[in-house]
Design a protein around this motif. Structure first.
Motif, PDB file in Angstrom:
ATOM      1  N   ARG A 557       1.192   4.731   0.052  1.00 45.15           N
ATOM      2  CA  ARG A 557       2.579   4.745  -0.403  1.00 45.15           C
ATOM      3  C   ARG A 557       2.845   3.467  -1.187  1.00 45.15           C
ATOM      4  NH1 ARG A 557       8.028   5.140   3.406  1.00 45.15           N
ATOM      5  NH2 ARG A 557       9.541   5.336   1.704  1.00 45.15           N
ATOM      6  N   LYS A 558       3.378   3.611  -2.384  1.00 45.63           N
ATOM      7  CA  LYS A 558       3.713   2.460  -3.207  1.00 45.63           C
ATOM      8  C   LYS A 558       5.002   1.811  -2.714  1.00 45.63           C
ATOM      9  CE  LYS A 558       1.673   4.705  -7.249  1.00 45.63           C
ATOM     10  NZ  LYS A 558       1.916   5.166  -8.639  1.00 45.63           N
ATOM     11  N   LEU A 559       5.216   0.593  -3.197  1.00 47.54           N
ATOM     12  CA  LEU A 559       6.387  -0.153  -2.739  1.00 47.54           C
ATOM     13  C   LEU A 559       7.684   0.493  -3.189  1.00 47.54           C
ATOM     14  CD1 LEU A 559       5.253  -3.852  -3.303  1.00 47.54           C
ATOM     15  CD2 LEU A 559       5.260  -2.544  -1.189  1.00 47.54           C
ATOM     16  N   ASN A 560       7.670   1.156  -4.340  1.00 49.47           N
ATOM     17  CA  ASN A 560       8.898   1.747  -4.875  1.00 49.47           C
ATOM     18  C   ASN A 560       9.018   3.236  -4.603  1.00 49.47           C
ATOM     19  OD1 ASN A 560       9.760  -0.711  -5.961  1.00 49.47           O
ATOM     20  ND2 ASN A 560       8.522  -0.413  -7.807  1.00 49.47           N
ATOM     21  N   ASP A 561       8.072   3.797  -3.840  1.00 43.08           N
ATOM     22  CA  ASP A 561       8.151   5.229  -3.548  1.00 43.08           C
ATOM     23  C   ASP A 561       9.312   5.510  -2.600  1.00 43.08           C
ATOM     24  OD1 ASP A 561       6.068   5.831  -5.150  1.00 43.08           O
ATOM     25  OD2 ASP A 561       4.570   5.972  -3.565  1.00 43.08           O
ATOM     26  N   ARG A 562      10.066   6.528  -2.932  1.00 38.22           N
ATOM     27  CA  ARG A 562      11.188   6.933  -2.083  1.00 38.22           C
ATOM     28  C   ARG A 562      10.774   7.965  -1.047  1.00 38.22           C
ATOM     29  NH1 ARG A 562      14.132   2.612  -2.696  1.00 38.22           N
ATOM     30  NH2 ARG A 562      14.672   2.196  -4.877  1.00 38.22           N
ATOM     31  N   THR A 563       9.579   8.465  -1.165  1.00 34.24           N
ATOM     32  CA  THR A 563       9.078   9.450  -0.210  1.00 34.24           C
ATOM     33  C   THR A 563       7.925   8.852   0.572  1.00 34.24           C
ATOM     34  OG1 THR A 563       7.590  10.377  -1.890  1.00 34.24           O
ATOM     35  CG2 THR A 563       9.767  11.389  -1.645  1.00 34.24           C
ATOM     36  N   THR A 564       7.652   9.428   1.712  1.00 35.41           N
ATOM     37  CA  THR A 564       6.559   8.945   2.530  1.00 35.41           C
ATOM     38  C   THR A 564       5.222   9.377   1.949  1.00 35.41           C
ATOM     39  OG1 THR A 564       6.615  10.925   3.918  1.00 35.41           O
ATOM     40  CG2 THR A 564       8.010   9.058   4.578  1.00 35.41           C
ATOM     41  N   ALA A 565       4.143   8.822   2.515  1.00 37.77           N
ATOM     42  CA  ALA A 565       2.815   9.141   2.007  1.00 37.77           C
ATOM     43  C   ALA A 565       2.471  10.609   2.246  1.00 37.77           C
ATOM     44  CB  ALA A 565       1.775   8.236   2.678  1.00 37.77           C
ATOM     45  N   ASP A 566       2.957  11.192   3.348  1.00 40.49           N
ATOM     46  CA  ASP A 566       2.653  12.594   3.636  1.00 40.49           C
ATOM     47  C   ASP A 566       3.323  13.535   2.630  1.00 40.49           C
ATOM     48  OD1 ASP A 566       1.208  11.732   5.788  1.00 40.49           O
ATOM     49  OD2 ASP A 566       2.877  11.940   7.196  1.00 40.49           O
ATOM     50  N   ASN A 567       4.489  13.145   2.136  1.00 36.30           N
ATOM     51  CA  ASN A 567       5.216  14.004   1.199  1.00 36.30           C
ATOM     52  C   ASN A 567       5.012  13.608  -0.260  1.00 36.30           C
ATOM     53  OD1 ASN A 567       6.326  15.348   3.415  1.00 36.30           O
ATOM     54  ND2 ASN A 567       8.014  13.877   3.549  1.00 36.30           N
ATOM     55  N   ASN A 568       4.041  12.714  -0.495  1.00 30.16           N
ATOM     56  CA  ASN A 568       3.853  12.193  -1.846  1.00 30.16           C
ATOM     57  C   ASN A 568       2.509  12.628  -2.414  1.00 30.16           C
ATOM     58  OD1 ASN A 568       4.605  10.749  -4.127  1.00 30.16           O
ATOM     59  ND2 ASN A 568       3.641   8.869  -3.404  1.00 30.16           N
ATOM     60  N   ALA A 569       2.091  13.826  -2.104  1.00 29.15           N
ATOM     61  CA  ALA A 569       0.792  14.317  -2.554  1.00 29.15           C
ATOM     62  C   ALA A 569       0.859  15.028  -3.897  1.00 29.15           C
ATOM     63  CB  ALA A 569       0.204  15.271  -1.508  1.00 29.15           C
ATOM     64  N   ARG A 627      11.225  -4.342   7.574  1.00 28.39           N
ATOM     65  CA  ARG A 627      11.704  -5.722   7.597  1.00 28.39           C
ATOM     66  C   ARG A 627      11.638  -6.363   6.217  1.00 28.39           C
ATOM     67  NH1 ARG A 627       8.200  -8.458  12.199  1.00 28.39           N
ATOM     68  NH2 ARG A 627       6.592  -7.356  10.997  1.00 28.39           N
ATOM     69  N   HIS A 628      10.819  -5.802   5.315  1.00 28.43           N
ATOM     70  CA  HIS A 628      10.701  -6.357   3.974  1.00 28.43           C
ATOM     71  C   HIS A 628      11.702  -5.746   3.004  1.00 28.43           C
ATOM     72  CE1 HIS A 628       6.233  -7.308   5.019  1.00 28.43           C
ATOM     73  NE2 HIS A 628       7.070  -8.195   5.525  1.00 28.43           N
ATOM     74  N   MET A 629      12.504  -4.802   3.471  1.00 25.97           N
ATOM     75  CA  MET A 629      13.479  -4.152   2.596  1.00 25.97           C
ATOM     76  C   MET A 629      14.835  -4.853   2.704  1.00 25.97           C
ATOM     77  SD  MET A 629      11.624  -1.808   1.213  1.00 25.97           S
ATOM     78  CE  MET A 629      12.907  -0.878   0.382  1.00 25.97           C
ATOM     79  N   THR A 630      15.443  -5.111   1.571  1.00 26.85           N
ATOM     80  CA  THR A 630      16.772  -5.708   1.550  1.00 26.85           C
ATOM     81  C   THR A 630      17.835  -4.614   1.653  1.00 26.85           C
ATOM     82  OG1 THR A 630      16.934  -5.634  -0.855  1.00 26.85           O
ATOM     83  CG2 THR A 630      15.897  -7.578   0.122  1.00 26.85           C
ATOM     84  N   GLU A 637       8.306  -7.914  -0.968  1.00 32.71           N
ATOM     85  CA  GLU A 637       6.921  -8.160  -1.341  1.00 32.71           C
ATOM     86  C   GLU A 637       6.721  -8.189  -2.845  1.00 32.71           C
ATOM     87  OE1 GLU A 637       4.362  -5.450   0.581  1.00 32.71           O
ATOM     88  OE2 GLU A 637       4.929  -6.046   2.601  1.00 32.71           O
ATOM     89  N   GLU A 638       7.689  -7.690  -3.583  1.00 34.67           N
ATOM     90  CA  GLU A 638       7.586  -7.717  -5.038  1.00 34.67           C
ATOM     91  C   GLU A 638       8.014  -9.042  -5.635  1.00 34.67           C
ATOM     92  OE1 GLU A 638       8.118  -3.169  -6.529  1.00 34.67           O
ATOM     93  OE2 GLU A 638       9.940  -4.317  -6.238  1.00 34.67           O
ATOM     94  N   LEU A 639       8.535  -9.934  -4.809  1.00 34.50           N
ATOM     95  CA  LEU A 639       8.971 -11.229  -5.319  1.00 34.50           C
ATOM     96  C   LEU A 639       7.766 -12.016  -5.808  1.00 34.50           C
ATOM     97  CD1 LEU A 639      11.585 -12.261  -2.611  1.00 34.50           C
ATOM     98  CD2 LEU A 639      12.022 -11.369  -4.897  1.00 34.50           C
ATOM     99  N   GLU A 640       8.012 -12.904  -6.738  1.00 33.27           N
ATOM    100  CA  GLU A 640       6.939 -13.673  -7.346  1.00 33.27           C
ATOM    101  C   GLU A 640       6.347 -14.642  -6.330  1.00 33.27           C
ATOM    102  OE1 GLU A 640       6.266 -15.995 -11.585  1.00 33.27           O
ATOM    103  OE2 GLU A 640       8.192 -15.166 -11.027  1.00 33.27           O
ATOM    104  N   ASP A 641       5.097 -14.981  -6.531  1.00 37.68           N
ATOM    105  CA  ASP A 641       4.400 -15.863  -5.616  1.00 37.68           C
ATOM    106  C   ASP A 641       4.984 -17.272  -5.687  1.00 37.68           C
ATOM    107  OD1 ASP A 641       2.670 -16.860  -3.842  1.00 37.68           O
ATOM    108  OD2 ASP A 641       0.873 -16.731  -5.086  1.00 37.68           O
TER     109      ASP A 641
END
Length: 862
Positions: A557-569, A627-630, A637-641
């Motif tokens: 599952r990508k960071l910007n996916d709105r669906t779960t990995a099971d429903n993202n086939a 916990r990483h979602m605002t 996690e997409e924030l710059e290093d």
């Protein structure tokens, strides 16, 4: 079909980020490659990747002074303790913060780790009996910003820290009376490194703005009011350190120091700058010995081998690893992967060479056994979409989006033929007939297939009929039929050499992404966008079977996916297909972290390989951490290093001619996927062009178990007794191979008389044949008994030639080893004979000259 494939090696990527480490003998460089660790043997010209993965990209590594323990730390502060010799993970620990540096003490008893503004020193495992391998010794504080570097004193009693607060501090490992940490201040930028000299009388600090400060302690008499004869031996505890000299590198406006390293034994300082230049200086005189530009981008890390002769440089932007011998001014190693994604790969017919093409327009040829790239072709001006070998393996063809198909000669290493179309097009697929006389390429925009003659370079034909981009091409093994797949929902069979070019249309429900011909030409496989793999019989265009692979390849599952990995086939499909050598199985890979191996007889999934567990790649994890979602739906996690906290590090000057640049460099996380998969012609390995690089999977022979070879009476003494006392040479040789002790095998092999070699060779069981041939190939290069080895080879090939000919695929590696060993010995003898020949000529000429001189002297005196 065997399915016991396991990860073997990682090619195509030599360095990503972090620091480089030399082994104590100075012969190997340990480099972090993504979430793995690769070791490059500079003497034997080989590389291998340790068989473990970390959760994220590795940021720091540390090797113990005796090279037994390796500590790797990823971006999140999670660390592995590894037995470097056994290549096994011993322990895991979470430092709970990002680690900027981790260093073993010179005596190997302690490990210093940065924890933000603090330094924690841990007791190194293996010296005491403890419940946990990591025992905290002390925590050291005092800095006001993050610590970025640690260096130990030669006696392991003190260490220096460098921080972003523009200061360095000296700490003592154990508490000392009346001793306070020494602060070395005066720099106007972050201090990147602080180092002790070998006698601990000098300290050198290097800052980011290009300043090198030379620190010396004030005399002990000045500090304590004592006479010189009253000095104690260990006076470093209470002296005052003063700046003795200030030096500046003067590399120009805007050029900063990005990395530095110091070699105490030779007093050499190596500094890498942001413009790709490195400088070698001798201190304390500050004499510039070398200054060389090795890259157009900043040098990320520097390492010096223990003898101070080889300098290793890592460039994170280019993924480049260089080893430079500064005394002879030559490269020991110069490797670089593809700058952008690796799109395609192909195996040579012998299975020992691989070729890859990438979005950077480069075609790289790799040695499968050593893992090194030995030639790079940069003729293309755009991304390379397909590559292929000719039948003999001496010619490489590549198709690019720049509208050209190029042929490269692997003997002279040049582009000897360029194929173009009458109108500008973009080539996306490629196929070469088995004879190597015809090359075909499919296009993206005109939907046509171009056919050229390799000998003349002329365009022979244009196959039209597709109504969408041609995604894939494949020739049958007899070279009669060409199979093409297109986005117009069809796969077509073409008779390239016949008058009626068009033969059959294989209709599909969605776009065709990849096609493959079975080696016996009795079946073709077509992958479509809906995740299906259709198996067709090409003779009558009949659909034989269908493999539903969407659920098999789906995952992640990508960071910007709105669906779960099971429903993202829905978007998962196979973009590359390859048959095994026997045609019994099919391997497929695509835009997923999985590569699937199917059994064609039952159309069932045999095994599913996950190419990476690296969470630094997008699409590697199944579930996102809430916990990483605002609250605005943004992922932290997409924030710059944090490394790009300064303005000059955030500027994006990638476009040519830009001065100000983009104030916010926009970067995206790479997505995990397998662009291309290919089976080796030998059937013992397969490779995948992935986001992490070129991954090679080989058969795991270690799980094979033969209980008939286990005997309790096979010992070194019994083997030697069988050889010398019983003189049963065949039995002794078989027992030595069962025991698998190198020195015992050498004694038995050299203890067999030459007149018994023929008899032993004829009676040798076939299961020991590959072991004996491989042993001869390696022993031949170090032993002086050349005729004895050649006698063994001759007798083995004579006695077992028919069997070896029928199983040539299994013995390809052994044959190549024998050929390599015999060729090397022949070349050594030839060079020695030539040297002796010329030396004899020289001595005879000198004798003649001396004799003529004596004759002239006699005539003159007479």
């Amino acid at each position: 079909m065997k399915s016991s494939f396991k990860f073997s090696n990682l090619c195509g990527t030599v360095y990503t980020k972090g620091n480089l480490v030399y082994t104590p003998d100075g012969n190997c460089v340990v480099s972090p490659v993504g979430n793995r660790v690769s070791v490059f043997d500079l003497v034997n010209n080989k590389s291998y990747t340790l068989p473990f993965e970390m959760r994220r990209d590795i940021s720091r590594i540390a090797l113990s002074p005796n090279a037994t323990l390796l500590i790797t730390v990823d971006e999140a502060g999670y660390a592995y303790l590894i037995n470097f010799n056994r290549q096994t993970v011993l322990h895991r620990i979470n430092f709970k913060s990002k680690v900027k540096d981790i260093v073993f003490s010179p005596n190997g008893k302690y490990v210093a780790v940065t924890h933000g503004k603090e330094v924690k020193v841990w007791k190194a495992p293996g010296f005491t009996r403890e419940f946990s391998p990591f025992v905290l010794h002390r925590t050291y504080t005092g800095h006001f910003d993050d610590i970025i570097h640690i260096s130990w004193s030669p006696d392991s009693n003190y260490f220096l820290t460098s921080s972003k607060d523009m200061t360095s501090k000296m700490y003592s490992l154990n508490p000392i009376a009346d001793f306070k940490p020494v602060t070395l201040s005066g720099h106007r930028a972050a201090v990147l490194g602080a180092y002790f000299s070998s006698d601990m009388a000098h300290i050198y600090t290097i800052s980011k703005d290009g300043a090198l400060f030379h620190w010396r302690h004030a005399s002990f008499a000045d500090v304590r009011g004592l006479e010189e004869d009253e000095l104690e031996e260990d006076f470093i505890d209470h002296v005052r350190w003063r700046v003795h000299e200030k030096h500046y590198f003067q590399q120009g406006h805007g050029v900063q120091v990005k990395s530095c390293q110091f070699h105490p034994q030779s007093n050499l300082v190596v500094v890498g700058f942001s413009n790709g230049v490195f400088g070698l200086y001798e201190v304390p005189s500050f004499v510039n010995i070398h200054s060389l530009s090795i890259s157009q981008h900043k040098i990320s890390t520097i390492a010096i081998n223990p003898t101070g002769e080889w300098l290793a440089f890592g460039c994170r932007t280019l993924g480049q690893l260089l080893v430079w011998e500064w005394q002879s001014e030559t490269y020991v190693l110069k490797q670089q992967g593809h700058y952008y994604d690796m799109n395609t790969l192909a195996y040579a017919p012998d299975g020992q060479t691989m070729v890859t093409g990438g979005d950077d327009g480069k075609v790289k040829v790799w040695n499968a056994s050593s893992g090194f790239c030995f030639v790079t072709f940069s003729d293309h001006k755009s991304g390379v979409q397909a590559v292929s070998f000719a039948k003999q393996g001496q010619v490489v063809f590549s198709a690019s989006m720049d509208g050209t198909v190029r042929a490269f000669d692997l003997v002279r290493y040049r582009n000897f033929r360029t194929f173009t179309s009458p109108n500008p097009v973009q080539f996306t697929s490629l196929a070469v007939d088995p004879s190597g006389e015809i090359v075909c390429a499919g296009t993206m925009d005109s939907f046509e297939i171009y056919v050229w003659s390799v000998q003349t370079g002329k365009l022979l034909d244009v196959l039209a009929g597709h109504e969408g981009p041609v995604s894939s091409l494949a020739f049958s093994s007899d070279g009669v039929t060409l199979l093409s797949g297109s986005w117009d929902h069809t796969a077509r069979l073409w008779d390239v050499f016949g008058r009626n070019k068009h033969i059959e249309i294989l209709q599909h429900q969605t776009e065709v992404l990849a096609v493959a011909y079975r080696p016996d030409n009795q079946q073709v496989a077509c992958s479509t966008l809906d995740g299906q793999v259709s198996l067709w019989q090409p003779s009558d265009a009949k659909l034989m079977n269908t493999i539903d692979g969407r659920k098999d390849i789906s995952g992640g599952r990508k960071l910007n996916d709105r669906t779960t990995a099971d429903n993202n086939a829905s978007g998962k499909a196979f973009h590359s297909l390859t048959y095994t050598a026997d045609g019994a199985s099919l391997l497929g890979g695509g835009n997923s972290k999985y590569i699937c191996l199917y059994d064609l007889a039952t159309t069932s999934l045999i095994r599913k390989f996950q190419i990476s567990h690296n969470l630094s790649l997008d699409g590697a994890q199944e579930k996102l951490n809430a916990r990483h979602m605002t609250e605005f739906g943004f992922n932290k996690e997409e924030l710059e290093d944090e490394e790009a906290s300064d303005l000059e590090d955030r500027l994006d000057n990638s476009l040519p001619g830009t001065q100000a640049g983009d104030l916010s460099a926009r970067k995206t996380r790479p997505e995990i996927r397998a662009q291309s998969v290919q089976f080796s012609p030998t059937g013992h390995a397969w490779a995948a062009a992935t986001t992490d690089g070129l991954m090679v999977y080989a058969l795991d022979d270690t799980i094979l178990f033969d209980p008939f070879d286990l005997e309790i009476d096979i010992t070194p003494d019994s083997v030697l007794a069988t050889l010398h006392d019983d003189q049963d040479y065949l039995k002794a040789l078989c027992m030595a191979f069962r025991l698998n002790e190198q020195h015992i095998t050498c004694q038995v092999f050299e203890g067999i008389p030459p007149d018994s070699v023929s008899l032993v060779a004829r009676g040798l069981p076939q299961k020991y044949l590959d072991k004996l041939l491989a042993f001869i190939a390696t022993h031949l290069e170090t032993s002086p008994h050349l005729e004895f080895h050649l006698l063994w080879v001759t007798q083995l090939l004579t006695a077992h030639g028919r069997y070896l000919k029928g199983h040539r695929g299994e013995y390809q590696a052994v044959f190549r080893g024998l050929y390599k060993g015999i060729t090397r010995v022949r070349d050594d003898i030839a060079s020695l004979c030539d040297s002796n020949k010329y030396m004899m000529k020289y001595l005879l000429a000198q004798q003649t000259l001396a004799q003529s001189t004596l004759d002239k002297m006699d005539v003159t005196q007479g």
